[in-house]
Motif scaffolding. Structure first.
Motif, short mmCIF file in Angstrom:
data_model
loop_
_atom_site.label_atom_id
_atom_site.label_comp_id
_atom_site.label_asym_id
_atom_site.label_seq_id
_atom_site.Cartn_x
_atom_site.Cartn_y
_atom_site.Cartn_z
N GLY A 243 -8.15 56.54 -64.05
CA GLY A 243 -6.88 56.69 -63.11
C GLY A 243 -5.67 55.96 -63.75
N ASP A 244 -4.62 55.94 -62.80
CA ASP A 244 -3.44 55.13 -63.34
C ASP A 244 -3.78 53.63 -63.22
OD1 ASP A 244 -0.30 54.83 -63.38
OD2 ASP A 244 -1.09 53.49 -61.86
N PRO A 245 -3.37 52.82 -64.46
CA PRO A 245 -3.92 51.47 -64.46
C PRO A 245 -3.68 50.62 -63.24
CG PRO A 245 -3.00 52.11 -66.40
CD PRO A 245 -2.47 53.27 -65.54
N PHE A 265 -6.88 46.11 -69.25
CA PHE A 265 -5.83 45.98 -70.03
C PHE A 265 -5.18 44.44 -69.88
CE2 PHE A 265 -5.76 50.68 -68.72
CZ PHE A 265 -6.29 50.94 -69.78
N ASP A 266 -4.38 44.11 -71.03
CA ASP A 266 -3.90 42.72 -70.86
C ASP A 266 -2.82 42.48 -69.62
OD1 ASP A 266 -5.02 42.62 -73.58
OD2 ASP A 266 -2.89 42.14 -74.53
N GLU A 267 -2.19 43.64 -69.31
CA GLU A 267 -1.29 43.39 -68.26
C GLU A 267 -1.89 43.04 -66.83
OE1 GLU A 267 -1.63 45.82 -70.37
OE2 GLU A 267 0.37 47.18 -70.42
N PHE A 268 -3.34 43.26 -66.72
CA PHE A 268 -3.79 43.23 -65.57
C PHE A 268 -4.73 42.15 -65.34
CE2 PHE A 268 -2.40 47.56 -65.76
CZ PHE A 268 -1.68 47.79 -64.67
N GLN A 269 -4.86 41.11 -66.20
CA GLN A 269 -5.68 40.06 -66.23
C GLN A 269 -5.64 39.17 -65.31
OE1 GLN A 269 -5.14 37.89 -70.03
NE2 GLN A 269 -6.94 36.87 -69.98
N GLY A 270 -4.27 39.21 -64.68
CA GLY A 270 -4.00 38.15 -63.64
C GLY A 270 -4.73 38.81 -62.21
N TYR A 271 -4.96 39.82 -62.22
CA TYR A 271 -5.44 40.47 -60.81
C TYR A 271 -7.09 39.73 -60.83
CZ TYR A 271 -2.40 44.54 -60.33
OH TYR A 271 -1.31 45.21 -60.07
N GLU A 278 -12.63 40.35 -69.83
CA GLU A 278 -12.40 40.60 -71.35
C GLU A 278 -11.17 41.72 -71.39
OE1 GLU A 278 -13.75 39.50 -74.33
OE2 GLU A 278 -14.70 37.94 -73.16
N THR A 279 -10.17 41.25 -72.23
CA THR A 279 -9.16 42.49 -72.20
C THR A 279 -9.24 43.08 -73.57
OG1 THR A 279 -7.95 40.75 -73.53
CG2 THR A 279 -7.79 40.77 -71.19
N ILE A 280 -8.62 44.42 -73.65
CA ILE A 280 -8.64 45.24 -74.61
C ILE A 280 -7.49 45.76 -75.30
CG2 ILE A 280 -11.22 46.08 -74.09
CD1 ILE A 280 -9.75 48.69 -73.17
N GLY A 281 -6.41 44.85 -74.69
CA GLY A 281 -5.01 45.15 -75.40
C GLY A 281 -4.04 45.69 -74.17
N PRO A 282 -3.00 45.89 -74.57
CA PRO A 282 -1.98 46.49 -73.55
C PRO A 282 -2.32 47.83 -73.18
CG PRO A 282 -0.87 45.50 -75.50
CD PRO A 282 -2.13 45.41 -75.90
N ALA A 287 -4.96 51.70 -80.47
CA ALA A 287 -5.64 51.10 -81.72
C ALA A 287 -6.23 49.77 -81.38
CB ALA A 287 -4.42 50.84 -82.78
N GLN A 288 -5.30 49.14 -80.50
CA GLN A 288 -6.34 47.81 -80.11
C GLN A 288 -7.52 48.18 -79.13
OE1 GLN A 288 -5.62 45.07 -81.41
NE2 GLN A 288 -6.01 43.34 -79.87
N HIS A 289 -7.34 49.02 -78.11
CA HIS A 289 -8.58 49.42 -77.54
C HIS A 289 -9.69 49.61 -78.32
CE1 HIS A 289 -5.66 51.27 -74.50
NE2 HIS A 289 -5.50 50.05 -74.35
N ALA A 290 -9.44 50.46 -79.57
CA ALA A 290 -10.59 50.73 -80.39
C ALA A 290 -11.10 49.51 -81.21
CB ALA A 290 -10.03 51.73 -81.20
#
Ligand code: AMP
Ligand code: MG
Length: 338
Positions: A243-245, A265-271, A278-282, A287-290
């Protein structure tokens, strides 16, 4: 057996291991592979033994250039050459009719064989020097996430292979796209670094195999034999939230337990402060997710987590390959938010 570390200067040693029937960890742009002489049944059996891989899961043959196709395949359609010219060397495997010299051990008894020319000059040089096609599945123990670094492959294969050739981290990070050209229309068996949209530009209509997007029921016979197995899975159970991030992050925060791990995703790490994350990129960087997905899944096995919650990328473009791996890691345990 002591597993030797080889560097990019050791092409001859690496080729010698392949030609001598040994097992070699090979770098490619997708993931590290567990390579052996694909024409040598004994060597190929060694791959299955080292991985603990089921015998009915065929291997891909790696070649250094398109001109080797005719050595191992017959009745090659024109589209194979068109695809090779556009996407090789690169993360595309084509299923073609095999010639008799390709042993049953490599193809798991099928009359077809998967062919790929990897975009890694070092590995192509090793294959050319060995003078034989290299059969190679991903270099993980069967069922585990694929390795995208030499260190990750050694976690699973130390002591089980003669050597590993280290060429740094993999550029793509998920395994090759598999397209079956022996059927009409061509069928996508596994999404990967070459996207469905790119294939459709060349081929027109492409059928997407059911196993790409859903769980095979017991007794069902998928076209790509490997797809029926549990795959890519960390030890803790995974739940994927689609769904919506902003919404998926909120959903996970409200439900996760004290020892839950989160893949986000990187933006949500603080939650998720205080939790193994473990983050997988923005969110927008497919390409970073992969590149990150397998390393992120592997990392949870080094942490103490009871379960894992994952924010799902979208599934267009390269996202289809990433969500396919994540969904399989979760056994297709997916929550779709409205
Ligand atoms: P791996 O590199 O570990 O992902 O394994 C290779 C994958 O290629 C497996 O999942 C196989 O199912 C697939 N594959 C290899 N050869 C064939 C073939 N002849 N027909 C269909 N799928 C194949
Ligand atoms: Mg694999």
């Amino acid at each position: 057996m002591e597993t030797k570390r080889l560097s990019p200067n050791d092409i001859e040693t690496a080729a010698h291991i392949i030609a001598g029937g040994g097992l070699l960890g090979i770098p490619t742009e997708t993931v590290y592979g567990l390579g052996a002489n694909g024409l040598d049944p004994g060597a190929v059996k060694g791959i299955f033994a080292a991985k603990g891989r089921p015998q009915d899961n065929p291997l891909i043959l790696h070649i250094p250039e398109e001109s080797w196709l005719e050595r191992y395949c017959q009745d090659i359609p024109q589209t194979a050459y068109t695809l090779a010219r556009r996407f090789w060397p690169g993360p595309l495997t084509m299923i073609l009719k095999r010639r008799d010299l390709v042993p049953d051990e490599t193809t798991a008894g099928l009359d077809t064989v998967g062919m790929r020319c990897p975009d890694c000059a070092l590995t192509r040089a090793v294959i050319a020097a060995a003078g034989v096609p290299v059969a190679a599945p991903s270099g993980n123990a069967s069922g585990r996430p694929s390795p995208t670094t030499a260190a990750a492959m050694l976690e699973d294969m130390e002591g089980k292979i003669q050597a590993i050739l280290d060429d740094g981290p993999c550029r793509v990070g998920v395994e090759s796209t598999i397209i079956d050209l022996t059927v009409t229309p061509p069928r996508l068996l596994r999404p990967g670094g070459v996207t469905l949209e790119e294939l459709e530009e060349v081929l027109g209509r492409v059928e997407v195999d059911d196993a790409v997007r859903r769980l095979m029921t017991p007794g069902e016979q998928p076209k790509a034999p490997g797809m029926k197995y549990r795959h890519y899975a960390p030890k803790a159970p995974v739940t994927v939230v689609k769904g919506d991030p902003d919404e998926t992050a909120g959903y996970i925060v409200a439900r996760m337990g004290e020892r839950s791990g989160v893949l986000c995703f990187d933006e949500f790490q603080g939650y998720f402060r205080g939790h193994p994350v473990e983050t997988i990129g923005p969110a927008a960087d497919q390409a970073q997710h992969a590149r990150r997905i397998f390393e992120a899944l592997r990392a949870f096995d080094r942490l103490e987590v009871t379960d894992i919650w994952a924010q799902s990328p979208t599934d267009e473009g390269l996202g289809l390959a990433v969500t396919n791996r994540l969904n399989k890691a979760a056994g297709f345990h997916i929550i779709a938010l409205p």
